[in-house]
Write an enzyme that holds these catalytic residues in place. Structure first.
Site, PDB file in Angstrom:
ATOM      1  N   LYS A 118       0.827  -1.208   0.000  1.00 53.25           N
ATOM      2  CA  LYS A 118       0.000   0.000   0.000  1.00 53.25           C
ATOM      3  C   LYS A 118       0.858   1.254   0.000  1.00 53.25           C
ATOM      4  CE  LYS A 118      -4.305  -1.984   1.375  1.00 53.25           C
ATOM      5  NZ  LYS A 118      -5.586  -1.897   2.044  1.00 53.25           N
ATOM      6  N   LYS A 201      -4.961 -10.934  -5.425  1.00 51.70           N
ATOM      7  CA  LYS A 201      -6.200 -11.197  -4.679  1.00 51.70           C
ATOM      8  C   LYS A 201      -7.284 -10.180  -5.040  1.00 51.70           C
ATOM      9  CE  LYS A 201      -6.262  -8.740  -0.289  1.00 51.70           C
ATOM     10  NZ  LYS A 201      -7.608  -8.384   0.023  1.00 51.70           N
ATOM     11  N   LYS A 204     -11.338  -4.646  -2.602  1.00 50.93           N
ATOM     12  CA  LYS A 204     -12.325  -3.589  -2.794  1.00 50.93           C
ATOM     13  C   LYS A 204     -11.743  -2.462  -3.617  1.00 50.93           C
ATOM     14  CE  LYS A 204     -13.276  -3.870   1.936  1.00 50.93           C
ATOM     15  NZ  LYS A 204     -12.185  -3.223   2.648  1.00 50.93           N
TER      16      LYS A 204
HETATM   17  P1  ATP Z   1      -8.916  -3.009   0.475  1.00 52.88           P
HETATM   18  O1  ATP Z   1      -8.945  -3.289  -1.001  1.00 52.88           O
HETATM   19  O2  ATP Z   1      -9.748  -1.822   0.878  1.00 52.88           O
HETATM   20  O3  ATP Z   1      -7.570  -3.064   1.085  1.00 52.88           O
HETATM   21  P2  ATP Z   1      -9.846  -5.713   1.002  1.00 52.88           P
HETATM   22  O4  ATP Z   1     -10.877  -5.995  -0.020  1.00 52.88           O
HETATM   23  O5  ATP Z   1      -8.535  -6.377   0.859  1.00 52.88           O
HETATM   24  O6  ATP Z   1      -9.701  -4.157   1.185  1.00 52.88           O
HETATM   25  P3  ATP Z   1     -10.094  -5.849   3.896  1.00 52.88           P
HETATM   26  O7  ATP Z   1     -11.012  -4.882   4.556  1.00 52.88           O
HETATM   27  O8  ATP Z   1      -8.641  -5.562   3.934  1.00 52.88           O
HETATM   28  O9  ATP Z   1     -10.512  -6.082   2.375  1.00 52.88           O
HETATM   29  O10 ATP Z   1     -10.345  -7.305   4.478  1.00 52.88           O
HETATM   30  C1  ATP Z   1     -11.483  -7.712   5.194  1.00 52.88           C
HETATM   31  C2  ATP Z   1     -11.491  -9.209   5.363  1.00 52.88           C
HETATM   32  O11 ATP Z   1     -11.737  -9.858   4.106  1.00 52.88           O
HETATM   33  C3  ATP Z   1     -10.188  -9.799   5.880  1.00 52.88           C
HETATM   34  O12 ATP Z   1     -10.496 -10.872   6.749  1.00 52.88           O
HETATM   35  C4  ATP Z   1      -9.513 -10.306   4.649  1.00 52.88           C
HETATM   36  O13 ATP Z   1      -8.607 -11.333   4.921  1.00 52.88           O
HETATM   37  C5  ATP Z   1     -10.717 -10.818   3.839  1.00 52.88           C
HETATM   38  N1  ATP Z   1     -10.418 -10.770   2.425  1.00 52.88           N
HETATM   39  C6  ATP Z   1     -10.185  -9.659   1.683  1.00 52.88           C
HETATM   40  N2  ATP Z   1      -9.975  -9.983   0.410  1.00 52.88           N
HETATM   41  C7  ATP Z   1     -10.072 -11.338   0.336  1.00 52.88           C
HETATM   42  C8  ATP Z   1      -9.947 -12.277  -0.729  1.00 52.88           C
HETATM   43  N3  ATP Z   1      -9.684 -11.873  -1.948  1.00 52.88           N
HETATM   44  N4  ATP Z   1     -10.115 -13.586  -0.450  1.00 52.88           N
HETATM   45  C9  ATP Z   1     -10.397 -14.001   0.800  1.00 52.88           C
HETATM   46  N5  ATP Z   1     -10.512 -13.172   1.850  1.00 52.88           N
HETATM   47  C10 ATP Z   1     -10.358 -11.845   1.636  1.00 52.88           C
END
Ligand code: ATP
Ligand code: LTN
Length: 337
Positions: A118, A201, A204
């Site tokens: 990030k 991965k 969002k």
């Molecule tokens: P951002 O893109 O805003 O960083 P993010 O989509 O990675 O966010 P987080 O808020 O960081 O989401 O994560 C929330 C939860 O969802 C955590 O438990 C994280 O491990 C899980 N998570 C996020 N993305 C994935 C994914 N692609 N597969 C499985 N679990 C996920």
């Protein structure tokens, strides 16, 4: 007199209300929260303090936070079994985070992959909060004497850091200062991949929104996104993350939703084409999300009720968090108020 039930182990988890929640958040986190809620004392949050490590539009942040809470409830988080709250409503999170800032080390924080990722995208001015983010997460967890933390695979390193910091403080102030938590990473859907770029991965905040399947996407968008999903060269439908990341991702998504084993799903696709897999995965996702989307909209139609739910959640959480914080203040040597 009835014998008191043995106290349940504690679970805590959270998702940042940045942007809209995506399928990885649901399959990697929320769906497991729901599975675990009857057997544990559960705490689930929208982590808005974490969200502001990247700039947020105020109105969008507020809307995303309401929507995240509504999605948790619509996905099956049961208020009878869980404390559901917004992180900023419980000031002890910020307070403990400061204390942990004085015990975490620069070296260990610099090794965090999420920080490296990030910060490399943040330009010249990297917010300090992005660096200390894992200590706020440690505070979230340690405040509630948490035993298990259900998260996706990407959070494993933050959990390791939380354990190290907890053990460090236990070494200084006594073994019963903090419970040392364990990650709970479900074997299926630990890492849902981006639909267009299946070696990264799903997230969002992906640059191309067509790679992320948002929980609020319309049925037409869900079909479109799966139709365009990147599949691999060759024709065979089999699970092989290294050589067939796109196909493997679609198989994992199906398995995580239906509970069917990967082997059984592979067997259904012998002699079928990628097109079948895409259409059927879209159908399974649409069916899973339809009732959740409907209930989310109903809940969002009554903000006063959502606020009442959040007030109750924050009160329950604050009572518990304050006990832990006072315990630490006392051990550090602060005069208690
Ligand atoms: P951002 O893109 O805003 O960083 P993010 O989509 O990675 O966010 P987080 O808020 O960081 O989401 O994560 C929330 C939860 O969802 C955590 O438990 C994280 O491990 C899980 N998570 C996020 N993305 C994935 C994914 N692609 N597969 C499985 N679990 C996920
Ligand atoms: N860092 C986590 C979100 C998060 C979290 C937590 C998860 C903040 N505090 C406490 C579990 C427990 C992420 O998913 N990016």
């Amino acid at each position: 007199m009835a014998t008191p039930a043995p106290s349940k182990k504690v679970i805590l988890s959270g998702i940042q209300p940045t942007n809209r929640l995506q399928l990885g958040n649901y399959l990697g986190a929320i769906k497991n929260w729901v599975k675990l809620q009857k057997d544990f004392d559960c705490h689930y949050m929208a982590v808005d303090l974490h969200a502001i490590t990247a700039r947020q539009d105020p109105q969008e942040l507020r809307n995303n936070t309401y929507t995240a809470i509504a999605l948790y409830i619509a996905s099956g988080v049961d208020l009878e079994h869980c404390s559901l709250f917004v992180q900023s409503h419980v000031p002890q999170h910020s307070q403990l985070a400061w204390l942990l800032n004085c015990y975490g080390y620069m070296g260990e924080l610099s090794r965090m992959t999420q920080y490296k990722d990030k910060s490399s995208k943040a330009g010249a001015n990297i917010p300090v909060g992005l660096f200390t983010y894992p200590l706020l997460m440690a505070a979230d967890i340690l405040l509630y004497d948490t035993h298990l933390v259900p998260v996706g695979d990407d959070q494993k390193q933050h959990l390791e850091l939380t354990r190290d910091v907890a053990q460090r403080l236990n070494g200084l102030y006594g073994d019963d200062t903090f419970v040392v938590p364990e990650p709970y990473i479900a074997p299926v859907a630990a890492r849902i991949m981006d639909l267009l770029n299946p070696t990264t991965k799903m997230s969002k905040s992906a640059v191309n929104e067509n790679g992320s399947l948002f929980l609020t996407d319309s049925p037409a968008d869900i079909e479109k996104k799966f139709k365009r999903a990147e599949t691999d060269s060759g024709k065979e439908i089999r699970f092989d993350e290294e050589n067939k990341p796109g196909v493997s991702n679609l198989l994992s998504i199906q398995s995580a939703i239906t509970g069917e084993s990967i082997a059984a799903i592979e067997a259904r696709y012998v002699n079928k084409m990628y097109g079948h897999l895409k259409v059927e995965t879209a159908e399974i996702v649409k069916q899973e999300l339809a009732p959740i989307q409907k209930r989310t909209q109903e809940l969002l139609g009554d903000k006063a009720e959502l606020e009442r739910i959040l007030k109750t959640g924050a009160e329950k959480a604050t009572a518990k968090a304050e006990v832990t914080l006072r315990r630490l203040h006392e051990r550090i040597g602060f005069i208690l108020r």
